[in-house]
Design a protein around this motif. Structure first.
Motif, PDB file in Angstrom:
ATOM      1  N   LYS A 137      26.364 -21.753 -21.309  1.00  0.00           N
ATOM      2  CA  LYS A 137      25.808 -20.649 -20.532  1.00  0.00           C
ATOM      3  C   LYS A 137      24.356 -20.487 -20.954  1.00  0.00           C
ATOM      4  CE  LYS A 137      30.196 -18.161 -20.193  1.00  0.00           C
ATOM      5  NZ  LYS A 137      30.923 -16.892 -20.488  1.00  0.00           N
ATOM      6  N   VAL A 138      23.458 -20.606 -19.988  1.00  0.00           N
ATOM      7  CA  VAL A 138      22.026 -20.578 -20.286  1.00  0.00           C
ATOM      8  C   VAL A 138      21.323 -19.627 -19.338  1.00  0.00           C
ATOM      9  CG1 VAL A 138      19.899 -21.918 -20.462  1.00  0.00           C
ATOM     10  CG2 VAL A 138      22.076 -22.951 -21.133  1.00  0.00           C
ATOM     11  N   GLU A 139      20.507 -18.738 -19.913  1.00  0.00           N
ATOM     12  CA  GLU A 139      19.630 -17.867 -19.125  1.00  0.00           C
ATOM     13  C   GLU A 139      18.207 -18.060 -19.610  1.00  0.00           C
ATOM     14  OE1 GLU A 139      20.931 -13.844 -19.315  1.00  0.00           O
ATOM     15  OE2 GLU A 139      22.737 -14.201 -18.108  1.00  0.00           O
ATOM     16  N   VAL A 140      17.284 -18.186 -18.653  1.00  0.00           N
ATOM     17  CA  VAL A 140      15.875 -18.414 -18.992  1.00  0.00           C
ATOM     18  C   VAL A 140      15.021 -17.360 -18.298  1.00  0.00           C
ATOM     19  CG1 VAL A 140      13.963 -20.045 -18.993  1.00  0.00           C
ATOM     20  CG2 VAL A 140      16.319 -20.891 -19.152  1.00  0.00           C
ATOM     21  N   VAL A 153      14.672 -18.304 -23.854  1.00  0.00           N
ATOM     22  CA  VAL A 153      15.950 -18.937 -23.538  1.00  0.00           C
ATOM     23  C   VAL A 153      17.059 -18.307 -24.379  1.00  0.00           C
ATOM     24  CG1 VAL A 153      17.148 -21.133 -23.302  1.00  0.00           C
ATOM     25  CG2 VAL A 153      14.656 -21.063 -23.212  1.00  0.00           C
ATOM     26  N   SER A 154      18.174 -17.992 -23.733  1.00  0.00           N
ATOM     27  CA  SER A 154      19.369 -17.496 -24.404  1.00  0.00           C
ATOM     28  C   SER A 154      20.534 -18.393 -24.023  1.00  0.00           C
ATOM     29  CB  SER A 154      19.658 -16.042 -24.008  1.00  0.00           C
ATOM     30  OG  SER A 154      20.854 -15.590 -24.612  1.00  0.00           O
ATOM     31  N   CYS A 155      21.193 -18.999 -25.031  1.00  0.00           N
ATOM     32  CA  CYS A 155      22.233 -19.987 -24.760  1.00  0.00           C
ATOM     33  C   CYS A 155      23.519 -19.646 -25.512  1.00  0.00           C
ATOM     34  CB  CYS A 155      21.781 -21.381 -25.187  1.00  0.00           C
ATOM     35  SG  CYS A 155      20.213 -21.920 -24.473  1.00  0.00           S
ATOM     36  N   GLU A 156      24.669 -19.924 -24.879  1.00  0.00           N
ATOM     37  CA  GLU A 156      25.981 -19.767 -25.497  1.00  0.00           C
ATOM     38  C   GLU A 156      26.814 -21.013 -25.242  1.00  0.00           C
ATOM     39  OE1 GLU A 156      28.007 -16.204 -24.374  1.00  0.00           O
ATOM     40  OE2 GLU A 156      26.180 -14.977 -24.411  1.00  0.00           O
ATOM     41  N   GLN A 157      27.775 -21.236 -26.132  1.00  0.00           N
ATOM     42  CA  GLN A 157      28.718 -22.354 -26.016  1.00  0.00           C
ATOM     43  C   GLN A 157      28.000 -23.703 -26.000  1.00  0.00           C
ATOM     44  OE1 GLN A 157      31.696 -21.721 -22.936  1.00  0.00           O
ATOM     45  NE2 GLN A 157      31.698 -19.498 -23.266  1.00  0.00           N
ATOM     46  N   LEU A 158      26.943 -23.789 -26.771  1.00  0.00           N
ATOM     47  CA  LEU A 158      26.229 -25.062 -26.922  1.00  0.00           C
ATOM     48  C   LEU A 158      26.988 -25.974 -27.882  1.00  0.00           C
ATOM     49  CD1 LEU A 158      22.571 -23.747 -27.348  1.00  0.00           C
ATOM     50  CD2 LEU A 158      23.432 -25.051 -25.390  1.00  0.00           C
TER      51      LEU A 158
END
Length: 220
Positions: A137-140, A153-158
């Motif tokens: 899940k990525v939000e930019v 950038v905010s990332c989850e489940q990388l």
């Protein structure tokens, strides 16, 4: 202020004031100096009034009368009164200054609080679409800057291992890496990148692995 020859211990003791003020004759000065070496009472009183000449230098000549028959005690009382009066005046002045400062704060407070807030920079936010087989899940957030673009950038489940990076593809199709970081054990990361490419010229945002695999992308 001078004194005549003195010999008795009591008389020598009374020379303390004149000794401090420098008013003894040469013979009395020598006699009192010898007396002072062995008289603990005179030594104690000497410590209490040794600063008198300096105080007299600081005082205006018209403020202090000539010492009378009682000598140093009267002068010390008068000086003590002057010092207490000066302290009261200084305390009053400090109180007035404090009140004025509070008043200025009250007057300026509303003006300062009504000043315009900093202008918010133009920002566009994008949610990246995971690539097939990826669950990231990525939000930019693309922030417009005078020098180009700031990318938050905010990332989850990388992936929890290896190197990760953010890439920008401009309108000409050229891809540029704008940020890189090491994977975390939690699979979560927040990163800020920068590029000279201006927001209107950004076409695609991509999060990639160290080997170049695209994990998620967003079209602007």
């Amino acid at each position: 202020m001078t004194s005549g020859p003195t010999s008795g211990p009591d008389d020598l003791h009374m020379l303390l004031g004149c000794f401090v003020l420098g008013g003894l004759s040469a013979s009395d000065h020598q006699a009192f100096t010898e007396h002072l070496r062995g008289c603990s009472q005179c030594q104690q009183e000497m410590g209490q009034v040794s600063g008198l000449p300096h105080l007299l230098d600081l005082a205006a000549p018209t403020d202090l009368p000539e010492p009378g028959p009682s000598g140093v005690p009267d002068l010390l009382v008068k000086l003590s009164r002057r010092r207490r009066r000066t302290r009261r005046l200084l305390a009053a002045a400090a109180s007035v200054a404090a009140v004025l400062l509070v008043g200025v704060g009250v007057l300026l407070g509303p003006r300062l609080s009504t000043s315009p807030a900093p202008r918010e920079l133009p920002t566009a936010r994008y949610a990246a679409v995971p690539a097939p087989g990826s669950s990231v899940k990525v939000e930019v957030a693309v922030v417009t800057r005078g020098w180009g673009s700031q990318l938050d950038v905010s990332c989850e489940q990388l992936p929890t291992g290896g190197e990760l990076s953010l890439w920008v593809r401009d309108r000409s199709g050229r891809a540029t890496q704008v940020a890189s970081w090491n994977a975390t054990a939690t699979g979560y990361a927040t990163v800020t990148g920068a590029t000279a490419v201006r927001p209107p010229d950004i076409r695609v945002l991509e999060v990639r692995t160290g080997t170049g695999q695209v994990l998620a992308s967003a079209s602007t």
